[in-house]
Scaffold this motif. Structure first.
Motif, PDB file in Angstrom:
ATOM      1  N   GLY A  88      85.373  28.270  95.094  1.00  0.00           N
ATOM      2  CA  GLY A  88      85.661  27.024  96.014  1.00  0.00           C
ATOM      3  C   GLY A  88      84.894  25.844  95.528  1.00  0.00           C
ATOM      4  O   GLY A  88      83.912  25.952  94.950  1.00  0.00           O
ATOM      5  N   PRO A  89      85.353  24.554  95.978  1.00  0.00           N
ATOM      6  CA  PRO A  89      84.958  23.430  95.341  1.00  0.00           C
ATOM      7  C   PRO A  89      83.315  23.100  95.832  1.00  0.00           C
ATOM      8  O   PRO A  89      82.961  22.197  95.373  1.00  0.00           O
ATOM      9  N   GLU A  90      83.049  23.853  96.963  1.00  0.00           N
ATOM     10  CA  GLU A  90      81.466  23.373  97.524  1.00  0.00           C
ATOM     11  C   GLU A  90      80.525  24.128  96.690  1.00  0.00           C
ATOM     12  O   GLU A  90      79.398  23.821  96.705  1.00  0.00           O
ATOM     13  N   CYS A  91      80.894  25.057  95.552  1.00  0.00           N
ATOM     14  CA  CYS A  91      79.781  25.579  94.744  1.00  0.00           C
ATOM     15  C   CYS A  91      79.636  24.828  93.381  1.00  0.00           C
ATOM     16  O   CYS A  91      80.871  24.384  92.798  1.00  0.00           O
ATOM     17  N   ASP A  92      78.569  24.710  92.874  1.00  0.00           N
ATOM     18  CA  ASP A  92      78.493  24.099  91.379  1.00  0.00           C
ATOM     19  C   ASP A  92      77.959  25.078  90.791  1.00  0.00           C
ATOM     20  O   ASP A  92      76.805  25.495  90.413  1.00  0.00           O
ATOM     21  N   LEU A  93      79.007  25.842  89.866  1.00  0.00           N
ATOM     22  CA  LEU A  93      79.080  27.053  89.011  1.00  0.00           C
ATOM     23  C   LEU A  93      78.004  26.572  87.781  1.00  0.00           C
ATOM     24  O   LEU A  93      77.962  27.450  86.984  1.00  0.00           O
ATOM     25  N   THR A  94      77.706  25.336  87.703  1.00  0.00           N
ATOM     26  CA  THR A  94      77.108  24.875  86.332  1.00  0.00           C
ATOM     27  C   THR A  94      75.543  25.091  86.449  1.00  0.00           C
ATOM     28  O   THR A  94      74.704  24.754  85.673  1.00  0.00           O
ATOM     29  N   ASP A  95      75.183  25.382  87.623  1.00  0.00           N
ATOM     30  CA  ASP A  95      73.715  25.620  88.033  1.00  0.00           C
ATOM     31  C   ASP A  95      73.177  26.587  87.508  1.00  0.00           C
ATOM     32  O   ASP A  95      73.757  27.728  87.461  1.00  0.00           O
ATOM     33  N   PRO A  96      72.122  26.604  86.553  1.00  0.00           N
ATOM     34  CA  PRO A  96      71.605  27.645  85.546  1.00  0.00           C
ATOM     35  C   PRO A  96      70.979  28.743  86.593  1.00  0.00           C
ATOM     36  O   PRO A  96      71.164  29.981  86.133  1.00  0.00           O
ATOM     37  N   LEU A  97      70.760  28.468  87.825  1.00  0.00           N
ATOM     38  CA  LEU A  97      70.396  29.632  88.667  1.00  0.00           C
ATOM     39  C   LEU A  97      71.481  30.038  89.662  1.00  0.00           C
ATOM     40  O   LEU A  97      71.278  30.869  90.596  1.00  0.00           O
ATOM     41  N   SER A  98      72.707  29.802  89.325  1.00  0.00           N
ATOM     42  CA  SER A  98      73.863  30.452  89.909  1.00  0.00           C
ATOM     43  C   SER A  98      74.028  31.785  90.146  1.00  0.00           C
ATOM     44  O   SER A  98      73.616  32.569  89.172  1.00  0.00           O
ATOM     45  N   PRO A  99      74.042  32.525  91.162  1.00  0.00           N
ATOM     46  CA  PRO A  99      73.890  33.705  91.560  1.00  0.00           C
ATOM     47  C   PRO A  99      75.031  34.492  91.015  1.00  0.00           C
ATOM     48  O   PRO A  99      76.100  34.141  90.648  1.00  0.00           O
ATOM     49  N   GLY A 100      74.709  35.886  90.649  1.00  0.00           N
ATOM     50  CA  GLY A 100      75.667  36.916  90.153  1.00  0.00           C
ATOM     51  C   GLY A 100      75.443  38.196  90.256  1.00  0.00           C
ATOM     52  O   GLY A 100      74.550  38.395  91.348  1.00  0.00           O
ATOM     53  N   ALA A 101      75.390  39.170  89.247  1.00  0.00           N
ATOM     54  CA  ALA A 101      75.244  40.750  89.459  1.00  0.00           C
ATOM     55  C   ALA A 101      75.021  41.345  88.249  1.00  0.00           C
ATOM     56  O   ALA A 101      75.640  40.807  87.339  1.00  0.00           O
ATOM     57  N   THR A 102      74.044  42.280  88.279  1.00  0.00           N
ATOM     58  CA  THR A 102      74.176  43.122  86.894  1.00  0.00           C
ATOM     59  C   THR A 102      75.021  44.312  87.083  1.00  0.00           C
ATOM     60  O   THR A 102      75.504  44.619  88.364  1.00  0.00           O
ATOM     61  N   VAL A 103      75.629  44.850  86.102  1.00  0.00           N
ATOM     62  CA  VAL A 103      76.760  45.682  86.010  1.00  0.00           C
ATOM     63  C   VAL A 103      76.561  46.814  85.290  1.00  0.00           C
ATOM     64  O   VAL A 103      75.967  46.695  84.208  1.00  0.00           O
ATOM     65  N   ALA A 104      77.229  48.161  85.649  1.00  0.00           N
ATOM     66  CA  ALA A 104      77.408  49.222  84.901  1.00  0.00           C
ATOM     67  C   ALA A 104      78.730  49.590  85.229  1.00  0.00           C
ATOM     68  O   ALA A 104      79.042  49.923  86.696  1.00  0.00           O
ATOM     69  N   PHE A 105      79.686  50.021  84.364  1.00  0.00           N
ATOM     70  CA  PHE A 105      80.896  50.500  84.746  1.00  0.00           C
ATOM     71  C   PHE A 105      81.488  51.750  83.423  1.00  0.00           C
ATOM     72  O   PHE A 105      81.002  51.382  82.336  1.00  0.00           O
ATOM     73  N   VAL A 106      82.134  52.598  83.863  1.00  0.00           N
ATOM     74  CA  VAL A 106      82.600  53.478  83.008  1.00  0.00           C
ATOM     75  C   VAL A 106      84.126  53.714  83.355  1.00  0.00           C
ATOM     76  O   VAL A 106      84.719  53.697  84.331  1.00  0.00           O
ATOM     77  N   ARG A 107      84.796  53.945  82.341  1.00  0.00           N
ATOM     78  CA  ARG A 107      86.287  54.266  82.341  1.00  0.00           C
ATOM     79  C   ARG A 107      86.780  55.519  81.403  1.00  0.00           C
ATOM     80  O   ARG A 107      86.336  55.451  80.310  1.00  0.00           O
ATOM     81  N   ALA A 108      87.327  56.538  81.953  1.00  0.00           N
ATOM     82  CA  ALA A 108      87.974  57.506  81.182  1.00  0.00           C
ATOM     83  C   ALA A 108      89.514  57.395  81.119  1.00  0.00           C
ATOM     84  O   ALA A 108      89.861  57.709  82.287  1.00  0.00           O
ATOM     85  N   ARG A 109      90.050  57.308  79.772  1.00  0.00           N
ATOM     86  CA  ARG A 109      91.573  57.063  79.998  1.00  0.00           C
ATOM     87  C   ARG A 109      91.967  57.725  78.786  1.00  0.00           C
ATOM     88  O   ARG A 109      91.294  57.443  77.340  1.00  0.00           O
ATOM     89  N   GLY A 110      92.785  58.547  78.830  1.00  0.00           N
ATOM     90  CA  GLY A 110      93.542  59.198  77.506  1.00  0.00           C
ATOM     91  C   GLY A 110      92.326  60.135  77.155  1.00  0.00           C
ATOM     92  O   GLY A 110      91.729  60.932  77.765  1.00  0.00           O
ATOM     93  N   GLU A 111      91.943  60.114  75.697  1.00  0.00           N
ATOM     94  CA  GLU A 111      90.984  60.908  75.128  1.00  0.00           C
ATOM     95  C   GLU A 111      89.794  60.296  74.921  1.00  0.00           C
ATOM     96  O   GLU A 111      88.915  60.454  74.466  1.00  0.00           O
ATOM     97  N   VAL A 112      89.667  58.968  75.569  1.00  0.00           N
ATOM     98  CA  VAL A 112      88.438  58.234  75.244  1.00  0.00           C
ATOM     99  C   VAL A 112      87.690  57.878  76.581  1.00  0.00           C
ATOM    100  O   VAL A 112      88.255  57.766  77.565  1.00  0.00           O
ATOM    101  N   VAL A 113      86.300  57.630  76.457  1.00  0.00           N
ATOM    102  CA  VAL A 113      85.553  57.262  77.675  1.00  0.00           C
ATOM    103  C   VAL A 113      84.851  56.039  77.083  1.00  0.00           C
ATOM    104  O   VAL A 113      84.288  56.139  76.225  1.00  0.00           O
ATOM    105  N   ASP A 114      84.806  54.930  77.970  1.00  0.00           N
ATOM    106  CA  ASP A 114      84.195  53.672  77.577  1.00  0.00           C
ATOM    107  C   ASP A 114      83.238  53.342  78.630  1.00  0.00           C
ATOM    108  O   ASP A 114      83.592  53.469  79.924  1.00  0.00           O
ATOM    109  N   TRP A 115      82.269  52.650  78.332  1.00  0.00           N
ATOM    110  CA  TRP A 115      81.310  52.056  79.153  1.00  0.00           C
ATOM    111  C   TRP A 115      80.847  50.736  78.956  1.00  0.00           C
ATOM    112  O   TRP A 115      80.798  50.309  77.583  1.00  0.00           O
TER     113      TRP A 115
END
Ligand SMILES: [Zn+2]
Length: 266
Positions: A88-115
């Motif tokens: 929404g408009p009240e957030c300034d997403l250009t701020d270099p310290l804009s909060p976020g998250a670190t991520v890990a994910f995995v998907r097994a689809r068909g014969e392949v696993v991706d992460w």
């Protein structure tokens, strides 16, 4: 893909369990773990939302994208864009310290696993007959920035602002979709992967701080369950003679998902 364990626990010094800034989600053939990349004391990062809101939005959008056939990098790219649109408009997403998250994910689809791994969440890939390979993005640990010694020892925010989501620095999922292109990704034949464990750094500190091995951790989680792992973490943290030798908190939120991909071959 069979989910064996999926659990999260807030750091014991959090006022309320719902202040846990980690999250996990699991689907029929995918799983994800997120760890909020927190705010520095007194710094808003240009955003009016709590970290837990950002983590929840990212989890929702990544989960939606993992149900498509998009490549994993595109999954994260699209999910960051969608999360940015939620602010929404009240957030300034250009701020270099804009909060976020670190991520890990995995998907097994068909014969392949991706992460995919971005930031200090870990994907531990156990190959049948070939042992454990931890996929670790340690760019934040390699940051050439002073550590400031306040209640919690952290990098100097002014230096982080110069390095976060910038080439040569480190990347988190938040307000820069291009961060997805800097994630660590991999794939393997499904039949070559036994188990995958995703965890936040509140769990991987058993290895990084307290001398455990990845196979130890994987097998304890599988045999005794995630609550037993969480107890081991709190015991190690409590017994730490000098927690301030580490950058970061004495206690942290801890999250793990353990999935079986392929049964042992006969
Ligand atoms: Zn916001």
């Amino acid at each position: 893909m069979q989910i064996i364990q999926a659990a999260t626990t807030a750091a014991p010094d959090r006022a309320r369990p719902e202040d846990n800034e980690d999250a996990f989600r699991v689907g029929p053939d995918w799983a994800l773990v997120l760890d909020g990349a927190g705010r520095y004391p007194g710094v808003t990062g240009g955003c009016v939302h709590p970290i837990t809101w950002i983590v929840t939005r990212l989890a929702h959008h990544i989960g939606q994208q993992l149900a498509t056939d998009e490549p994993v990098t595109a999954v994260l790219h699209t999910a960051i864009n969608a999360t940015m649109a939620d602010h929404g408009p009240e957030c300034d997403l250009t701020d270099p310290l804009s909060p976020g998250a670190t991520v890990a994910f995995v998907r097994a689809r068909g014969e392949v696993v991706d992460w995919l791994v971005l930031g200090d969440c870990v994907a531990m890939i156990e190959r049948l007959g070939a042992g454990c390979e931890a996929v670790i993005d340690d760019r934040v640990d390699q940051l050439d920035a002073p550590v400031v010694d306040t209640a919690v020892r952290t990098y100097d925010p002014a230096h982080v602002a110069q390095a976060r989501n910038r080439p040569g620095g480190f990347w988190v999922a938040g307000a820069v979709p291009e961060a997805a292109e800097h994630a660590l990704v991999g794939s393997a034949d499904r039949e070559d992967i036994a188990r995958v464990m995703l965890c936040s750094d509140g769990v991987s500190r058993l290895i990084e701080r307290y001398g455990w091995s990845w196979p130890n951790l994987l097998n304890l989680a599988d045999r005794a369950g995630s609550q037993r792992v969480f107890r081991a973490i709190r015991q190690a943290e409590q017994a730490d003679p000098d927690p301030r030798r580490w950058r970061g908190k004495r206690h942290d939120d801890a999250t793990l998902v353990l999935a079986r991909i392929t049964e042992n071959r006969p």
